[in-house]
Every structure is written in structure tokens, then in C-alpha cells.
Design a protein around this motif. Structure first.
Motif, PDB file in Angstrom:
ATOM      1  N   ARG A  39       0.855  -1.277   0.007  1.00 31.25           N
ATOM      2  CA  ARG A  39       0.105  -0.097  -0.061  1.00 31.25           C
ATOM      3  C   ARG A  39       0.810   1.261  -0.027  1.00 31.25           C
ATOM      4  O   ARG A  39       2.102   1.191   0.290  1.00 31.25           O
ATOM      5  N   GLY A  40       0.336   2.531  -0.456  1.00 28.80           N
ATOM      6  CA  GLY A  40       1.129   3.726  -0.471  1.00 28.80           C
ATOM      7  C   GLY A  40       1.438   4.076   1.174  1.00 28.80           C
ATOM      8  O   GLY A  40       0.631   3.851   1.758  1.00 28.80           O
ATOM      9  N   ALA A  41       2.464   4.779   1.108  1.00 30.83           N
ATOM     10  CA  ALA A  41       3.112   5.341   2.366  1.00 30.83           C
ATOM     11  C   ALA A  41       2.227   6.547   2.663  1.00 30.83           C
ATOM     12  O   ALA A  41       1.638   7.074   1.773  1.00 30.83           O
ATOM     13  N   LEU A  42       2.176   6.612   4.145  1.00 26.47           N
ATOM     14  CA  LEU A  42       1.350   7.719   4.678  1.00 26.47           C
ATOM     15  C   LEU A  42       2.680   8.904   4.897  1.00 26.47           C
ATOM     16  O   LEU A  42       3.623   8.631   4.911  1.00 26.47           O
ATOM     17  N   THR A  43       2.201  10.122   4.953  1.00 29.18           N
ATOM     18  CA  THR A  43       3.131  11.401   5.173  1.00 29.18           C
ATOM     19  C   THR A  43       2.715  12.195   5.905  1.00 29.18           C
ATOM     20  O   THR A  43       1.329  12.413   6.158  1.00 29.18           O
ATOM     21  N   LEU A  44       3.532  12.952   6.633  1.00 27.82           N
ATOM     22  CA  LEU A  44       3.140  13.850   7.589  1.00 27.82           C
ATOM     23  C   LEU A  44       4.316  15.040   7.733  1.00 27.82           C
ATOM     24  O   LEU A  44       5.334  14.756   7.444  1.00 27.82           O
TER      25      LEU A  44
END
Length: 525
Positions: free
Chosen positions: A399-404
Motif C-alpha cells: 500500500r502507499g506510504a502515509l506522509t506527515l
């Protein structure tokens, strides 16, 4: 010892994987036995000296050097072995000025009593130059950190000896340092060492990330799909009364998972994912699994609070029968029959995921995060179980990475070639007017960016805590991560899975970084 010291120096400053392999291959080809075997043991962490503790090393140098000078130097250098190697005052009045050989160090320390060890080390330090001292201290403290994993060392051996690394892995667990029979085989002077009859490790089959260009050339009908579970890949080996749990790199982690070992009353080699249970068959977060990792032993409380089990993917051996040459579908049928007959506790089968085409697979992948799943595995139905990472048979579609957007809070010196740079970064998000740490990352940036980050840290330090610096809240790091979980060990109450620096936002004010509430909405329950 000089050859080993030259190798360690070269490995520390060699950035590329292929360059390290070339250095190792040259060392193996030009260094005699048993020196090269003991060096190999050190690189693969098969050589330990329990009496040479860092605290004892500090006491040695404190008797030779002003403690304040040593403290300042250690703070600047960031690595104990490197600091001692550089600051150690050389003496030229010793009767024996010849530096020790590597076998001499190994044999002498193995035979020495505890009270003798540091006197021996002190004498050797007096006879060596700075490179030799650095190599000696790295060797005896067991913290080489030269960018060489056990797998890379084996790969270099295999390439030098012109054999398949899978062949080498097959016999590795039957070998002992200084590996005279191994080098005899690789030089063509004898047959391959026997694999042994015990519970040795078999090299795993690995996958490639699925890219868009790969999808264009694949027929989904040729592949079976499985979930990519959010645990750690393991191999279970039970044979002749021996029981072992191995990591994907062949490290024996059995001591940390007695609740798995106790139920391996069978004769087989199995491939699976080590997970922690929550309730009946429900997968807990990776943060729960981390409580059990990297431990030589576990407490009864840990066993109760974080019970482990294995979700089985594949079967490599059923008794003495080697199944790796069968197709994936044939092995899957054998695994299902084996599981039905044996019914091992603390294990279940990873289900196959039915699908009609790419569109359905993509939808399943995108929804995986909600179920604590990393993504999908695609396995060609006619693929044999081949050691290593062959291109085509198996793909992982994560799955695609989360970013913050986070704010840099603390920086710590790295190790090895990074020991002169602040390269380990703790970052946080806003909770009201306060920054609270949510993760730590030490990769994701280029060498040029590291130089800029190090300069920024030095120029904006507000407090020092030994090797750690607290910086003013002025730099935004966009961090990528796989998931976030509740954690009692962090002030924020949250912990990220696989955080890495995605971008350095030199342009963004710290006040515009994300807030804790944003991260809380991403939590995997």
C-alpha cells in the motif's frame, strides 16, 4: 591484525554495496587461513568476547588521558572505538612492540580469565597504530558497524568462490569459525561441506516490488494473491529433535519465541510470517510484535500479553522430502494437506485472496491499511521455490506510504562513516503549543542533504545531552511511514512504523507542521 584493520578501514569509507563486495572478495583471496576465517566470523557476528565491555574500555583510556579531554573528544567523534583509537597515547617502551595477529587475539582472549582481559587489551593497544586500535576495539566489543551484513559477507564469499549463494547458505549452519573447510571448498580444494542433519537454515525466496511497468507485462491469471501481513518473515525448521526459528537473514531467534518453538513437534521446514495475536486469530499491530523482537529471552508476562503465532505461507521440506522444486500451487496443496494432518498449535494458513483482475486487486490493496495489512503478494502459480530474489516469480505490492509534516526536535550522531555527522533525527508534531516526539529516522536523505542537515543542527543547537543535541523548532521534515499505532513508550502516545525522511521542507515554517490530531486519525486500532 594489520590486514583486518586495513579491511575495516576500507569498508567504513566504502559507500556502495558492490564496492564492499569487491573489498571482501579481495581480502578473502589474499589473506591466509585462519586470519580470513576469523575476520569472516567477526563480520557475521559469530565471534563474541563477553568480557570486553565498553565501560572497561573507558576505564582504560581514563588512566591514560585527561577525562575531560576524552569526554569532549567522544562528544565530537560520537563513536567509542574511534575516539579511543585516535586519542590513545602511544608508548614505545614496551619490551614486545610487535602488533598481535588476528588469530593471536582470538586465541588469547578465548583462553584468558576475566581478570586478564583488559590487561591484554591495553598491551595490544600500545603496539598498534590508530587503524589497528580501531579494528581491535571494534572486534572485541562486537560492534563493527561497517555496513556489512551477514548476508552481504556471504554474497561476497559466493561471488569470489564462483558458487551460488544459496549453496553456501545450505551448508552455513554446519560450519564453525575459522571456516577452513568452507575456504577449501571455495578454492576448489575439497567438496562442499555437508549441510548437516540438524535444523539448519535454508535461504528464503524473496520478492520484487511491483512497478507500473511490471504490471503492463504480466497476466494476472498466471498469479495467485496473498495478503502481505505486517509482521516479520520467519522460517520454522524442526528436524531430528532440533527446533529453530530463523529470521529472513538466517539469524536464530528461537530464544525470543519459546511459545512457537514449544509447538514445533513435527519434521518439516516452513515459511511464514511471525505475528502477535490479539483475541482469537486477530492480528495485533507491529508495535505489539516489537515488544518481543531482539530479545534473547522473554518473561512470562510478555508471553501472556504478546502471544506469538505464525501464519504459514509455504512448505519447503516435508520430512526428508525437498519440495522446493514443485510449483507454487503444488506446494500450496502439500502445505494444506500437511496442516490438516498435523494441526500445529500457534500456527494457521495464510489464505489465498481470490480476484478477477487488476482493478479488483488494486481495490483490495488500497483497503489493506484498515486491516493492519501491508499490501498484497503476487506469486506465479508455476514458480519453484528459488533462493534469493529472482525477477518475475514473486512480487510485493505494498500500500502507499502515509506522509506527515513534522518538526525536527533532536539530533544524534551516527555510527561508522556517519560518526562525525548528526544523522539520527527525532521529530515531533504540535499538541497545542507544545511539540511532542512521534518518531525517529536516520535515512531517506542524500549525502549532500546530510551535510546540510548536520550544519543546520550545529548552528541551531539550544541544549546538549551527551551525544544528543536539542535544536530550535525551525526545520520541517516531511516524513513517510507505513502506519501508526498506539504506544505507551512515547510521550505522544503514538509510534510510527518504518518512518523515513521523505523531503526536507526548507521552505515551510515550523508553525505550519501537522498537529497530533492529524496523526491520531491515521492510527491503526
Amino acid at each position: 591484525m594489520n590486514r583486518f584493520a586495513t579491511l575495516i578501514d576500507a569498508l567504513v569509507f566504502m559507500p556502495s554495496r558492490n564496492g564492499k563486495i569487491r573489498l571482501l572478495a579481495d581480502f578473502f583471496s589474499t589473506t591466509p587461513d585462519p586470519d580470513r576465517g576469523w575476520a569472516l566470523a567477526a563480520l557475521t557476528e559469530a565471534l563474541t568476547f563477553n568480557e570486553a565491555k565498553p565501560a572497561a574500555i573507558r576505564q582504560l583510556v581514563a588512566a591514560r588521558v585527561d577525562p575531560e579531554l576524552f569526554a569532549l573528544s567522544y562528544d565530537y567523534v560520537g563513536d567509542l572505538a574511534e575516539t579511543v583509537a585516535l586519542i590513545w597515547p602511544e608508548r614505545h617502551d614496551r619490551a614486545n612492540s610487535l602488533p598481535p595477529s588476528l588469530p593471536e587475539v582470538v586465541d588469547t582472549l578465548r583462553a584468558a580469565k576475566r581478570a586478564q582481559v583488559m590487561d591484554l587489551v591495553e598491551g595490544w593497544l600500545d603496539t598498534l597504530d590508530s587503524s589497528g586500535r580501531f579494528a581491535l576495539l571494534k572486534l572485541i566489543t562486537g560492534s563493527l558497524r561497517v555496513g556489512v551484513s551477514a548476508r552481504l559477507a556471504k554474497t561476497a564469499l559466493a561471488e569470489w568462490g564462483k558458487v551460488d549463494v544459496g549453496e553456501l547458505e545450505e551448508c552455513w549452519h554446519g560450519l564453525t569459525p575459522p571456516y577452513l573447510d568452507l575456504f577449501a571448498w571455495l578454492e576448489g580444494r575439497s567438496e562442499r561441506p555437508a549441510a548437516g542433519h540438524g535444523a539448519g537454515f535454508r535461504p528464503l525466496m524473496l520478492s520484487h516490488p511491483l512497478e507500473e511497468e511490471d504490471r503492463a507485462g504480466l497476466n494476472p491469471a498466471d498469479y495467485s494473491a496473498e495478503w502481505k501481513w505486517d509482521g516479520i518473515r520467519v522460517q520454522l525448521v524442526a528436524k531430528g529433535g532440533e527446533r529453530r526459528v530463523y529470521s529472513r537473514t538466517g539469524d536464530d531467534v528461537s530464544g525470543a519465541f519459546p511459545d512457537i518453538v514449544d509447538h514445533m513437534s513435527f519434521d518439516a521446514v516452513l515459511d511464514g510470517e511471525l505475528l502477535v495475536a490479539r483475541g482469537e486469530g486477530e492480528v495485533a499491530s507491529f508495535n505489539d510484535l516489537q515488544q518481543r523482537l531482539n530479545r534473547k529471552a522473554v518473561t512470562a508476562k510478555m508471553l501472556q500479553e504478546f502471544p506469538a503465532w505464525v501464519r504459514l505461507y509455504d512448505i519447503l521440506f516435508d520430512g526428508d522430502e525437498d519440495l522446493r522444486g514443485l510449483t507454487f500451487l503444488e506446494r500450496r496443496a502439500r502445505l494444506e494437506r500437511w496442516y490438516g494432518a498435523v494441526q500445529p498449535r500457534r500456527m494457521d494458513l495464510s489464505p489465498l485472496v481470490p480476484f478477477a483482475g487488476w482493478a479488483e486487486l488494486e481495490a483490495l490493496r488500497e483497503n489493506a491499511r484498515e486491516n493492519s495489512i501491508e499490501g498484497l503478494m503476487l506469486k506465479r502459480r508455476d514458480s519453484a521455490y528459488t533462493a534469493g530474489r529472482p525477477k518475475g516469480p514473486w512480487f510485493k505490492w505494498k500500500r502507499g506510504a502515509l506522509t506527515l509534516d513534522t518538526v525536527l526536535m533532536y539530533a544524534q550522531r551516527g555510527h561508522g562513516k556517519r560518526s562525525s555527522y548528526y544523522s539520527d533525527f527525532t521529530f515531533g508534531v504540535w499538541r497545542g503549543d507544545e511539540l511532542v516526539p512521534v518518531g525517529k529516522a536516520y535515512f531517506g536523505f542524500t549525502d549532500a542533504e546530510l551535510v546540510e542537515l548536520d550544519r543546520w543542527v550545529r548552528n541551531r543547537t539550544v541544549r546538549k545531552y551527551g551525544p544528543v543535541r536539542e535544536v530550535e523548532p525551525g526545520l520541517v521534515l516531511e516524513v513517510a511511514f507505513d502506519s501508526v499505532h498506539p504506544s505507551n513508550r512515547h510521550k505522544s502516545g503514538l509510534a510510527m512504523r518504518f518512518p523515513r525522511v521523505h523531503r526536507i521542507r526548507w521552505d515551510k515554517p515550523a508553525g505550519e507542521a501537522d498537529r497530533l490530531e492529524t496523526l491520531q486519525r491515521m492510527v491503526v486500532a
